[in-house]
Design a protein around this motif. Structure first.
Motif, mmCIF file in Angstrom:
data_model
loop_
_atom_site.group_PDB
_atom_site.id
_atom_site.type_symbol
_atom_site.label_atom_id
_atom_site.label_comp_id
_atom_site.label_asym_id
_atom_site.label_seq_id
_atom_site.Cartn_x
_atom_site.Cartn_y
_atom_site.Cartn_z
ATOM 1 N N ALA A 166 0.837 -1.212 0.000
ATOM 2 C CA ALA A 166 0.000 0.000 0.000
ATOM 3 C C ALA A 166 0.866 1.255 0.000
ATOM 4 N N ALA A 167 1.919 1.263 0.811
ATOM 5 C CA ALA A 167 2.801 2.432 0.880
ATOM 6 C C ALA A 167 3.492 2.679 -0.458
ATOM 7 N N GLY A 168 4.037 1.624 -1.052
ATOM 8 C CA GLY A 168 4.730 1.784 -2.333
ATOM 9 C C GLY A 168 3.798 2.223 -3.441
ATOM 10 N N GLY A 169 2.613 1.628 -3.491
ATOM 11 C CA GLY A 169 1.665 1.996 -4.528
ATOM 12 C C GLY A 169 1.249 3.452 -4.444
ATOM 13 N N LEU A 170 1.005 3.927 -3.234
ATOM 14 C CA LEU A 170 0.567 5.309 -3.065
ATOM 15 C C LEU A 170 1.688 6.296 -3.368
ATOM 16 N N ILE A 171 2.926 5.955 -3.006
ATOM 17 C CA ILE A 171 4.054 6.834 -3.339
ATOM 18 C C ILE A 171 4.168 7.003 -4.852
ATOM 19 N N ALA A 172 4.112 5.889 -5.576
ATOM 20 C CA ALA A 172 4.271 5.956 -7.030
ATOM 21 C C ALA A 172 3.133 6.724 -7.690
ATOM 22 N N LEU A 173 1.916 6.484 -7.252
ATOM 23 C CA LEU A 173 0.754 7.024 -7.952
ATOM 24 C C LEU A 173 0.411 8.455 -7.536
ATOM 25 N N LEU A 174 0.797 8.855 -6.341
ATOM 26 C CA LEU A 174 0.464 10.205 -5.883
ATOM 27 C C LEU A 174 1.591 11.207 -6.106
ATOM 28 N N LEU A 175 2.827 10.734 -6.194
ATOM 29 C CA LEU A 175 3.956 11.661 -6.284
ATOM 30 C C LEU A 175 4.519 11.818 -7.688
#
Length: 433
Positions: free
Chosen positions: A187-196
């Protein structure tokens, strides 16, 4: 400006600067996905699931991953890579929750098959969606290096750092809770990639005349025989990591119950194997840009893996639980797997007018390896044993060595490119700056 030097450094390293956060997010996502890779097989067996059923479970997971890997290229053309990555993240999280809250506590094999099998759709959509994104952003001259960084992040997580995380967490919180930690990392990795990540190529990809949804879908399959070299490249990609996914099924059991290593030692071997692999991914990305993509694939990938696969079995088999020697052959195997890295640059270049379709075909090969490997184990480990399976995988690598020689780019077919040298796969534009 204060941010100019970092961007300049990132560019010199071969990373598209607008996608830098995506590489970090991919690394964390794949760490979470790789947490289970070194111990899920024996964990399920210890909970009463027969070994043959575990192999079948991994095979179904691989079939789902193969389908998703193919669709990642197709859907990236239709929706854009960002939306495909969101879909992959959602699928992974939803079915991991079902696996943890219902399938494992109830010990229901059909529910395991549904939840874990369908979770296999998740990581290829996320990871290979990002691969398409890179192909649309990176310059051809540094495409091999950019792809090397992709595989650095991909294998840095699955299974390298994922196995290391598992070896640290299992003694502290137990095997089951470690699977929950995997969900948090994903979840952390996915959100970093998609939000940043802020890059226009992440949206809907432009399509030419006639490249509607149906044409894109059909073309991603017909390209396999419409351009036979793309088909050969896809087959070579299947062979590349088939043994890796097959080893996830049999090697934890073989190394712990036959050779005599502890589970912690096996997890450390697995981490060392793919720690070497992640740095070799960078090395062979650069080597491919300089020495030639096709030559790198044939010799460092095909020939190298033929030797390293046999050594990985026979050295521990001969000397027993000698950790330093096992570490050496494990690292060699991990390094040779990276010899295939230039495929990610070569295959889309074989079909310059339909790179999305070529990437879909390559991703299909990558995904297919996740079920071909376990399927080889499921079919042959009974009659032939582990040693027989090892020889099957070694033979597959010999085939890939021969097939790699057919992966000539259009540039290489004529004599007008002779000045570029016979090993140059991307001349003249590929010479790194």
């Amino acid at each position: 400006m204060t941010n100019s030097p970092p961007r300049s450094l990132i560019t010199r390293l071969g990373i598209p600067p607008t996608l830098a956060w995506g590489y970090l997010g991919l690394l964390l996502f794949m760490i979470g996905d790789g947490v289970e890779s070194g111990y899920l097989s024996p964990y399920l067996i210890d909970r009463g699931v027969p070994e043959s059923r575990v192999a079948l479970l991994f095979t179904v997971y691989g079939i789902a991953a193969g389908l998703a890997a193919w669709l990642s290229g197709v859907l990236s053309d239709l929706w854009g890579p960002r939306r495909v990555m969101w879909t992959g993240l959602g699928i992974w999280a939803a079915f991991q929750l079902l696996f943890l809250t219902a399938a494992i506590p109830l010990a229901g094999y059909p529910l395991m098959m549904i939840s874990y099998g369908l979770r296999g759709l998740g990581y290829p959509l996320f990871a290979y969606g990002f691969l398409v994104w890179i192909a649309g952003v990176a310059p051809r001259a540094r495409l091999g290096t950019a792809m090397g960084w992709f595989w650095f992040a991909f294998t840095g997580g699955l299974p390298t750092l994922g196995s290391l995380v598992a070896s640290g967490l299992i003694p502290q919180i137990g095997s089951y809770a470690t699977l929950w930690a995997a969900l948090a990392l994903v979840a952390a990795g996915g959100l970093i990639a998609l939000l940043l990540v802020r890059d226009d190529h992440g949206g809907r990809r432009p399509r030419g005349t006639g490249d509607g949804p149906l044409a894109t879908l059909v073309g991603s399959v017909t390209v396999l025989w419409r351009n036979p070299r793309v088909g050969v490249g896809s087959l070579v990609r299947v062979i590349n990591t088939a043994s890796q996914f097959g080893f996830f099924v049999i090697m934890p059991i073989h190394f712990t119950r036959t050779v005599g290593f502890s589970l912690t030692q096996w997890l450390h071997l697995l981490s060392a194997m793919f720690a070497t692999n992640i740095f070799a991914n960078l090395l062979f990305g650069v080597v491919g840009d300089r020495l030639g993509w096709r030559r790198t694939i044939a010799w460092f990938g095909g020939a190298g893996c033929t030797v390293s696969t046999l050594l990985l079995f026979y050295v521990p088999h001969a000397v027993g639980p000698n950790f330093p020697l096992a570490l050496l052959v494990a690292a060699f195997y991990g390094a040779t797997l990276a010899g295939y890295v230039p495929l990610s640059a070569l295959v889309p270049t074989l079909e310059p007018k339909h790179q999305g379709q070529a990437l879909a075909a390559l991703n299909l090969g990558a995904g297919a390896s996740t079920f071909v490997g376990p399927a080889v184990v499921a079919v042959f480990v009974g009659p032939l044993g582990v040693e027989g399976v090892i020889w099957i995988f070694a033979g597959m690598y010999v085939v890939s060595f021969l097939l790699a020689h057919f992966l000539k780019l259009p540039d290489e077919a004529g004599t007008s490119r002779a000045a570029a040298g016979p090993g140059s796969a991307t001349a003249p534009a590929s010479a790194p700056a």
